[in-house]
Every structure is written in structure tokens, then in C-alpha cells.
Enzyme design. Sequence first.
Site, PDB file in Angstrom:
ATOM      1  N   ARG A   1       2.141  14.992   6.596  1.00  0.00           N
ATOM      2  CA  ARG A   1       3.043  15.443   7.657  1.00  0.00           C
ATOM      3  C   ARG A   1       4.511  15.474   7.233  1.00  0.00           C
ATOM      4  NH1 ARG A   1       2.079  11.992  12.689  1.00  0.00           N
ATOM      5  NH2 ARG A   1       0.821  10.605  11.378  1.00  0.00           N
TER       6      ARG A   1
ATOM      7  N   LEU B   1       0.847  -1.200   0.000  1.00  0.00           N
ATOM      8  CA  LEU B   1       0.000   0.000   0.000  1.00  0.00           C
ATOM      9  C   LEU B   1       0.878   1.245   0.000  1.00  0.00           C
ATOM     10  CD1 LEU B   1      -2.804  -0.988   2.554  1.00  0.00           C
ATOM     11  CD2 LEU B   1      -2.512  -1.596   0.134  1.00  0.00           C
TER      12      LEU B   1
ATOM     13  N   LYS C   1      40.066  11.810 -13.421  1.00  0.00           N
ATOM     14  CA  LYS C   1      38.802  11.479 -14.076  1.00  0.00           C
ATOM     15  C   LYS C   1      39.060  10.699 -15.346  1.00  0.00           C
ATOM     16  CE  LYS C   1      36.938  13.227 -17.386  1.00  0.00           C
ATOM     17  NZ  LYS C   1      36.483  14.104 -18.480  1.00  0.00           N
TER      18      LYS C   1
ATOM     19  N   GLY D   1      -1.053   6.737   0.048  1.00  0.00           N
ATOM     20  CA  GLY D   1      -1.220   7.899   0.931  1.00  0.00           C
ATOM     21  C   GLY D   1      -0.328   9.066   0.544  1.00  0.00           C
TER      22      GLY D   1
HETATM   23  C1  UD1 Z   1      -3.167   1.459   9.923  1.00  0.00           C
HETATM   24  C2  UD1 Z   1      -4.041   0.386  10.570  1.00  0.00           C
HETATM   25  C3  UD1 Z   1      -3.748   0.345  12.055  1.00  0.00           C
HETATM   26  C4  UD1 Z   1      -2.284   0.070  12.288  1.00  0.00           C
HETATM   27  C5  UD1 Z   1      -1.431   1.109  11.563  1.00  0.00           C
HETATM   28  C6  UD1 Z   1       0.009   0.706  11.625  1.00  0.00           C
HETATM   29  C7  UD1 Z   1      -6.128   0.310   9.314  1.00  0.00           C
HETATM   30  C8  UD1 Z   1      -7.529   0.735   9.287  1.00  0.00           C
HETATM   31  N1  UD1 Z   1      -5.414   0.749  10.346  1.00  0.00           N
HETATM   32  O1  UD1 Z   1      -3.559   2.690  10.480  1.00  0.00           O
HETATM   33  O2  UD1 Z   1      -4.529  -0.669  12.671  1.00  0.00           O
HETATM   34  O3  UD1 Z   1      -2.007   0.084  13.682  1.00  0.00           O
HETATM   35  O4  UD1 Z   1      -1.782   1.181  10.163  1.00  0.00           O
HETATM   36  O5  UD1 Z   1       0.813   1.740  11.120  1.00  0.00           O
HETATM   37  O6  UD1 Z   1      -5.681  -0.394   8.453  1.00  0.00           O
HETATM   38  N2  UD1 Z   1      -3.096   3.654   2.485  1.00  0.00           N
HETATM   39  C9  UD1 Z   1      -3.484   3.605   1.190  1.00  0.00           C
HETATM   40  N3  UD1 Z   1      -4.754   3.946   0.867  1.00  0.00           N
HETATM   41  C10 UD1 Z   1      -5.656   4.347   1.814  1.00  0.00           C
HETATM   42  C11 UD1 Z   1      -5.230   4.395   3.147  1.00  0.00           C
HETATM   43  C12 UD1 Z   1      -3.948   4.054   3.467  1.00  0.00           C
HETATM   44  O7  UD1 Z   1      -2.714   3.241   0.299  1.00  0.00           O
HETATM   45  O8  UD1 Z   1      -6.782   4.629   1.448  1.00  0.00           O
HETATM   46  C13 UD1 Z   1      -1.711   3.292   2.815  1.00  0.00           C
HETATM   47  C14 UD1 Z   1      -0.913   4.468   3.336  1.00  0.00           C
HETATM   48  O9  UD1 Z   1      -0.240   5.105   2.286  1.00  0.00           O
HETATM   49  C15 UD1 Z   1       0.045   3.796   4.300  1.00  0.00           C
HETATM   50  C16 UD1 Z   1      -0.747   2.589   4.810  1.00  0.00           C
HETATM   51  O10 UD1 Z   1      -1.757   2.358   3.865  1.00  0.00           O
HETATM   52  O11 UD1 Z   1       1.178   3.309   3.650  1.00  0.00           O
HETATM   53  C17 UD1 Z   1      -1.333   2.836   6.180  1.00  0.00           C
HETATM   54  O12 UD1 Z   1      -2.209   3.926   6.115  1.00  0.00           O
HETATM   55  P1  UD1 Z   1      -2.366   4.905   7.328  1.00  0.00           P
HETATM   56  O13 UD1 Z   1      -3.374   5.917   6.985  1.00  0.00           O
HETATM   57  O14 UD1 Z   1      -1.064   5.367   7.809  1.00  0.00           O
HETATM   58  O15 UD1 Z   1      -3.023   3.908   8.401  1.00  0.00           O
HETATM   59  P2  UD1 Z   1      -3.159   4.157   9.912  1.00  0.00           P
HETATM   60  O16 UD1 Z   1      -4.313   5.030  10.146  1.00  0.00           O
HETATM   61  O17 UD1 Z   1      -1.873   4.547  10.483  1.00  0.00           O
END
Ligand code: UD1
Length: 453
Positions: A13, A6, A347, A9
Amino acid sequence: MNIVILAAGRGKRMRSPLPKVLHSLAGKPLLAHVIDTARTLSPTRLVVVVGHGGDKVRETVGAPDVQFAVQDRQLGTGHAVQQALPLLDPSVPTLVLYGDVPLTRASTLKRLIDAAGADRYGVLTVTVGDQTGYGRIVRDASGKVKKIVEQKDANEQERRIAEINTGIVLTPTRTLEAWLASLKNDNAQGEFYLTDIVERTIETGVEVVTVQPDAEWETLGVNSKVQLAELERIHQRNVANALLDAGVTLMDPARIDVRGTLECGTDVSIDVNCVFEGHVTLGDNVTIGPNCVIRDAVIGAGSRVETYTHIEGGKTGANVVLGPYARLRPGATLGDEAHIGNFVEVKNAVLGHGSKANHLTYIGDSDIGARVNVGAGTITCNYDGANKHRTVIEDDVFIGSDTQLVAPVRVGRGVTIAAGTTVWKDVGAGELVLNEKVQVSKAGYARPVKKKS
Ligand code: UD1
Ligand code: CA
């Protein structure tokens, strides 16, 4: 096995227009670390889910074995995995990784894969000191995982749970489609949570197993520059420890940065504040002085690289001495016993066995034989304003200080070039070459004196 990473995002931040997963750790994008680890597990399908900055992400990590799925709007981790589904092989399990969690070790992932097998649901969890922000692992009285609840949806009691979801899971793929389709976004963040799959598995009678990583840092993600800097330090400390374990002497393991790979022979010693980039190989008994930057280089056994030497590409034989303050650029090739001293730049040039250029010299586009002595202030004038030309200097030539060699030019074996000579025509073997000049002296010369204002 399928692997889905994944990476959709934005990483608000990070306060940067660059997609979060493309920020560098140890000189390599975060996502590239995850892809490289994924590759060691030999997945049959490797899918990266992209969204924010998707084109840039594809451009940076694109490879024949990587497929991309697009998630236009970031509607949650469950929704993200759903976008990858059409690219997955339903007959094998799917491992879900995060593009912003770069340091997970393959050994940990293998344990998760082995524990979950083909038909269990495996979750990588970790018990942490500060669980704020993470999904909590909720277990029943018998210790079985009941659900994962996000921080924002958790009650008081759940928030106290220190075992958290790392986000990394291994799931059977055939059932995943129906599970994902059944997800609802009626939660605090209005997202389709991948974590809700745990409740679906229980309804479907699929067993949930959990595995812990060997070290907590393996599951740390990057959401800010502070976290990126912390992970960089953890990674560098791990690299330093691996070098120490392999017998390398590091004057201070907290002051070395390896942004690529560093291979060392036996009894290599590295002083403080050195940076290694790309692929660097140091032979047996090589010593590196403090404050050196070395990229894409092979340094032969017994060589000494002294303080403040900068190598941007090059290859040396055994027992060479570089620096202090030397600079090697791509195509620099030094024979055994060669010396390149302070403020000498080499070089695209070959220096033969035992040749020396110890001070203030530029050697570019040159072929220099063995035992050549290059005097201080020698310059190969390799560029005519439009094209580069080669300088050829045969064995045993002695080049006096402050010599210019205007390429293309060839200097025969055993030639002596007098100090201050401009060589623009070829010189035959064994000759002495000099430019005739007159030295003029005037007696009783008075130096100008500063005017009084
Ligand atoms: C997620 C988990 C949480 C875990 C945490 C660990 C879920 C609902 N929650 O939360 O339980 O403790 O990771 O770090 O899964 N991403 C996408 N598309 C989206 C949303 C996210 O590609 O629609 C990717 C983000 O880029 C990232 C990863 O998924 O790489 C995690 O997303 P993030 O929003 O950071 O999840 P958390 O809310 O931290
Ligand atoms: Ca996160």
C-alpha cells in the site's frame, strides 16, 4: 535480552519500489528508528528479519551489532520470528518489535520488559477508538487473556473488543521454539500467526501479562503514505513540544521540522517554516528567522540567522549575522561578529573575527582574516576547470565591489582593492591594487529605438 524486529513485509500500500521499512520518518528510515530504540535497551542480540528488498534493507541499516535473518516468503508473523530463532540466546527473553512501528518509546518497552520478567509472556496492548484490522485481546470472565483473534478470524462479539494487540511482545526464548513449531496456518489468512502463541502459553502454564503504552501513537504502524504522513506530524509535534519544554521559543510549533537532532541553548527563538537536518546546535540567544533550512551546523551564541538562509554545513562563532538569503556550505567557518548577507555563498572557507560579506558574493576555498570588508559582487575564482585553489586574504583588507580573486592568490594585510579589480597576482601588505582601465565618454549618444512593425 534478544530483540527481533520484523521487517520482511513488502508494504504494497505504500505504492513504492522501496521496501516499506526504508521509507523515511523525520529524515531517517522507519526501521532505523526501531533499531535506535532497540539499542537503548542494550539487547545482547539484535536480529532484523528481512524479506522483500532484503539486500537494500541490509545495506541501509547494516551495523556490527545487527544480525539479519531471512524470511523468503511472508508466511506470517510467527513464521517470521521462527527465522530469527537460530540467532537468539535461549537463556534470555526475546522482545519482538515491528520495523514499521517507529515511534514506540523505550520507557513503554521497559515497562513491558519489567512486567513480563524472565518467564512470563508480555503483550503490549492498547484500547483504541477504531479497532478495525487489528488482532483483538480476548479475556475470560476473570480478566485473564485467553487468546488474540485476528480481525478476519473474529466473530461479531470479538470484533467489538476495543483492546487490540499492538504486535509487540516479550516472550521467554527457551520455550519459543516448540511454541512456534506447533503453530498452524488453518486461519482466514493461511498464515502462521505469532498471536496464536498466547494459547500455547496457557497450555504450558506460562502466565500472560499485558502492558499499555503511555500514548496510543507509540503503537501506530505505517502501511500507507497517509499513515506515514500522520506519524511524521505526530513525531514533529513531539519534537516541538520537547523544544518548548526546554525553553525554546517556537513561533508556531506546528511549523517546524526537525529531521535529525537539534540542540538549543537558552533563549533560542525559531520563526515559522524552518527545517533542521542532521545535527544542528544553536547557542544561547540565537534567533532563526522564517523559512530557513539548516543542516549539520553549529551557530554561536547571540547569532541571528535571517529569513531564507540555507546552511548545508558550517560553524560560526558568537554574534554572527547570516542572511537574509545567505548560503553556507560544508567547511564554512565564521569567526565571532562575522556578517554574511544576501546572496552570499561561503564554501570551505574561513572568515575571521568581524569580517563582512554583505551582498552578492562567492567565497570558496578561502582563508579570510579578521575585519575584512568584502564588497558586493566579489568572487573568489577557485576553480581553473580542473583543480581547486585557495585564496588567502589577510587581516584588515578592504575589497572593493565587483572584484575577482583568481586563486591561488594571496592578498597581504591592510591591502585596498579598488572596485572592479581582477587580482591574479599576490599583493603585498598595505598596497592599493587596481587594474588600469580607461573610462570613455561620448557626447550626444542616441539610444536605439524599437522598430515599429
Ligand atoms: C499484526 C498482528 C495483529 C496486530 C497488528 C498490529 C499477527 C498475526 N497479527 O497484524 O494482531 O493487531 O499486527 O499492527 O501477528 N511481517 C513479516 N513477515 C511476515 C508477516 C509480517 O516480517 O510473514 C512483518 C511485517 O513486515 C510487519 C509486521 O510483521 O512489520 C506486521 O505484519 P502485518 O502483516 O502488518 O500484520 P497485521 O496483519 O497487521
Ligand atoms: Ca500491520
